[in-house]
Design a protein around this motif. Structure first.
Motif, PDB file in Angstrom:
ATOM      1  N   MET A   4      37.585   0.823  43.853  1.00 17.85           N
ATOM      2  CA  MET A   4      38.027  -0.374  43.129  1.00 17.85           C
ATOM      3  C   MET A   4      36.921  -1.421  43.140  1.00 17.85           C
ATOM      4  N   THR A   5      36.837  -2.127  42.031  1.00 15.27           N
ATOM      5  CA  THR A   5      35.852  -3.186  41.879  1.00 15.27           C
ATOM      6  C   THR A   5      36.572  -4.509  41.685  1.00 15.27           C
ATOM      7  N   VAL A   6      36.151  -5.511  42.435  1.00 14.43           N
ATOM      8  CA  VAL A   6      36.650  -6.869  42.227  1.00 14.43           C
ATOM      9  C   VAL A   6      35.658  -7.555  41.289  1.00 14.43           C
ATOM     10  N   HIS A   7      36.154  -7.952  40.119  1.00 20.16           N
ATOM     11  CA  HIS A   7      35.300  -8.575  39.108  1.00 20.16           C
ATOM     12  C   HIS A   7      35.265 -10.093  39.286  1.00 20.16           C
ATOM     13  N   PRO A   8      34.143 -10.722  38.920  1.00 19.04           N
ATOM     14  CA  PRO A   8      34.130 -12.189  38.894  1.00 19.04           C
ATOM     15  C   PRO A   8      35.047 -12.688  37.781  1.00 19.04           C
ATOM     16  N   ILE A   9      35.743 -13.771  38.054  1.00 17.76           N
ATOM     17  CA  ILE A   9      36.669 -14.356  37.086  1.00 17.76           C
ATOM     18  C   ILE A   9      35.980 -15.523  36.384  1.00 17.76           C
ATOM     19  N   LEU A  10      36.031 -15.510  35.056  1.00 17.49           N
ATOM     20  CA  LEU A  10      35.426 -16.586  34.267  1.00 17.49           C
ATOM     21  C   LEU A  10      36.141 -17.907  34.534  1.00 17.49           C
ATOM     22  N   ILE A  11      35.367 -18.978  34.569  1.00 20.12           N
ATOM     23  CA  ILE A  11      35.917 -20.322  34.765  1.00 20.12           C
ATOM     24  C   ILE A  11      35.848 -21.079  33.438  1.00 20.12           C
ATOM     25  N   HIS A  12      36.941 -21.759  33.099  1.00 13.93           N
ATOM     26  CA  HIS A  12      37.006 -22.625  31.919  1.00 13.93           C
ATOM     27  C   HIS A  12      36.023 -23.775  32.102  1.00 13.93           C
ATOM     28  N   PRO A  13      35.327 -24.264  31.096  1.00 13.07           N
ATOM     29  CA  PRO A  13      35.301 -23.732  29.731  1.00 13.07           C
ATOM     30  C   PRO A  13      34.299 -22.599  29.583  1.00 13.07           C
ATOM     31  N   ASP A  14      34.741 -21.537  28.945  1.00 14.84           N
ATOM     32  CA  ASP A  14      33.900 -20.390  28.617  1.00 14.84           C
ATOM     33  C   ASP A  14      34.422 -19.897  27.275  1.00 14.84           C
ATOM     34  N   PRO A  15      33.550 -19.719  26.291  1.00 23.08           N
ATOM     35  CA  PRO A  15      34.027 -19.347  24.949  1.00 23.08           C
ATOM     36  C   PRO A  15      34.842 -18.054  24.924  1.00 23.08           C
ATOM     37  N   ARG A  16      34.595 -17.140  25.858  1.00 28.01           N
ATOM     38  CA  ARG A  16      35.361 -15.885  25.886  1.00 28.01           C
ATOM     39  C   ARG A  16      36.835 -16.135  26.191  1.00 28.01           C
ATOM     40  N   LEU A  17      37.121 -17.210  26.914  1.00 31.68           N
ATOM     41  CA  LEU A  17      38.519 -17.541  27.243  1.00 31.68           C
ATOM     42  C   LEU A  17      39.276 -18.072  26.030  1.00 31.68           C
ATOM     43  N   LYS A  18      38.558 -18.478  25.009  1.00 32.87           N
ATOM     44  CA  LYS A  18      39.190 -19.010  23.792  1.00 32.87           C
ATOM     45  C   LYS A  18      39.118 -18.018  22.632  1.00 32.87           C
ATOM     46  N   GLY A  60      46.332 -13.933  42.972  1.00 33.69           N
ATOM     47  CA  GLY A  60      47.103 -14.410  41.828  1.00 33.69           C
ATOM     48  C   GLY A  60      48.247 -13.458  41.528  1.00 33.69           C
ATOM     49  N   ILE A  61      49.024 -13.800  40.486  1.00 31.30           N
ATOM     50  CA  ILE A  61      50.156 -12.963  40.091  1.00 31.30           C
ATOM     51  C   ILE A  61      49.958 -12.372  38.698  1.00 31.30           C
ATOM     52  N   GLY A  62      48.858 -12.732  38.035  1.00 25.58           N
ATOM     53  CA  GLY A  62      48.572 -12.194  36.716  1.00 25.58           C
ATOM     54  C   GLY A  62      47.103 -12.358  36.388  1.00 25.58           C
ATOM     55  N   LEU A  63      46.599 -11.454  35.518  1.00 30.89           N
ATOM     56  CA  LEU A  63      45.210 -11.529  35.092  1.00 30.89           C
ATOM     57  C   LEU A  63      45.095 -10.838  33.741  1.00 30.89           C
ATOM     58  N   ALA A  64      44.349 -11.448  32.840  1.00 28.44           N
ATOM     59  CA  ALA A  64      44.116 -10.877  31.514  1.00 28.44           C
ATOM     60  C   ALA A  64      42.654 -10.462  31.409  1.00 28.44           C
ATOM     61  N   ALA A  65      42.395  -9.377  30.664  1.00 32.21           N
ATOM     62  CA  ALA A  65      41.032  -8.859  30.528  1.00 32.21           C
ATOM     63  C   ALA A  65      40.009  -9.920  30.089  1.00 32.21           C
ATOM     64  N   PRO A  66      40.355 -10.844  29.166  1.00 32.23           N
ATOM     65  CA  PRO A  66      39.359 -11.866  28.804  1.00 32.23           C
ATOM     66  C   PRO A  66      38.895 -12.721  29.992  1.00 32.23           C
ATOM     67  N   GLN A  67      39.714 -12.817  31.036  1.00 33.59           N
ATOM     68  CA  GLN A  67      39.335 -13.610  32.199  1.00 33.59           C
ATOM     69  C   GLN A  67      38.198 -12.978  32.997  1.00 33.59           C
ATOM     70  N   ILE A  68      37.939 -11.689  32.753  1.00 32.78           N
ATOM     71  CA  ILE A  68      36.783 -11.049  33.396  1.00 32.78           C
ATOM     72  C   ILE A  68      35.748 -10.665  32.342  1.00 32.78           C
ATOM     73  N   GLY A  69      35.844 -11.305  31.170  1.00 30.57           N
ATOM     74  CA  GLY A  69      34.838 -11.123  30.125  1.00 30.57           C
ATOM     75  C   GLY A  69      35.050  -9.920  29.226  1.00 30.57           C
ATOM     76  N   ARG A  70      36.206  -9.256  29.306  1.00 33.13           N
ATOM     77  CA  ARG A  70      36.506  -8.104  28.455  1.00 33.13           C
ATOM     78  C   ARG A  70      37.515  -8.531  27.392  1.00 33.13           C
ATOM     79  N   LEU A  71      37.100  -8.552  26.140  1.00 32.85           N
ATOM     80  CA  LEU A  71      37.966  -9.032  25.062  1.00 32.85           C
ATOM     81  C   LEU A  71      38.830  -7.889  24.516  1.00 32.85           C
ATOM     82  N   GLN A  72      39.685  -7.370  25.404  1.00 31.82           N
ATOM     83  CA  GLN A  72      40.619  -6.299  25.058  1.00 31.82           C
ATOM     84  C   GLN A  72      42.025  -6.729  25.457  1.00 31.82           C
ATOM     85  N   ARG A  73      43.021  -6.206  24.737  1.00 27.41           N
ATOM     86  CA  ARG A  73      44.409  -6.600  24.960  1.00 27.41           C
ATOM     87  C   ARG A  73      44.997  -5.827  26.143  1.00 27.41           C
ATOM     88  N   LEU A  74      44.636  -6.294  27.330  1.00 27.86           N
ATOM     89  CA  LEU A  74      45.095  -5.704  28.586  1.00 27.86           C
ATOM     90  C   LEU A  74      45.410  -6.827  29.556  1.00 27.86           C
TER      91      LEU A  74
END
Length: 183
Positions: A11-25, A54-68
């Motif tokens: 398992m890999t722990v990915h860095p989480i993007l911090i707002h503001p980051d265009p990938r989050l929008k 946390g209790i939830g995470l979306a792929a864009p939060q780790i820089g992956r723009l996929q619907r996961l």
């Protein structure tokens, strides 16, 4: 070796993007083909979410723009976790009844705000085995799944707040990012 021990995933722990980051929008792209790589990504995202914690995470939060998205809203002491990985999740129905929760976000650390959302939602998604699932969620689960699906559409919980509060939080996050860049 055979059986359950033939494949060992690290398992890999990915860095989480911090707002503001265009990938989050940005709008996340639908997943057309459920590959082993995407299953591993879902496992990594769960590991990242639990590590944060946390209790939830979306792929864009780790820089992956996929619907996961991944989530696990079991919080009771001694209760078994219920990790969910949802590929291409969509809300099919939402209740007229509303709930207000003080929401936070792993991409906006230590900042919270009251957000009003439907109290119950019906969600459809593809699970890690490629099987379509549908479930009704209420309470914290309903809030969390809506929050994470918002990420797939480039929306953050602060978008529900008054403009002045949103600007204040954004300034704090810009300052945090500058401090982290110096380290």
């Amino acid at each position: 070796m055979g059986g359950a021990f033939a494949y060992i995933s690290v398992m890999t722990v990915h860095p989480i993007l911090i707002h503001p980051d265009p990938r989050l929008k940005s709008l996340a792209k639908p997943i057309d083909d459920l590959s082993d790589e995407l299953r591993v990504l879902a496992d990594d995202m769960l590991q990242t979410m639990y590590h944060a914690p946390g209790i939830g995470l979306a792929a864009p939060q780790i820089g992956r723009l996929q619907r996961l998205i991944v989530l696990d809203c079991v919080k009771g002491e001694g209760m078994a976790p219920r990790p969910l990985a949802m590929f291409n999740p969509e809300i099919l129905a939402a209740s007229d009844e509303l709930n207000t929760y003080e929401e936070g976000c792993l991409s906006i650390p230590e900042q919270y705000g009251e957000v009003v959302r439907p109290a119950e939602v019906t969600v459809r998604w593809i699970d890690r085995d490629g099987v379509e699932q549908q479930e009704d969620f209420g309470g914290l689960w309903a809030t969390c799944v809506q929050h994470e699906i918002d990420h797939l559409d480039g929306r953050l919980f602060i978008d529900y707040l008054k403009p002045l509060r949103r600007q204040m939080i954004t300034r704090k996050m810009q300052k945090l990012k500058r401090e982290l860049a110096r380290k």
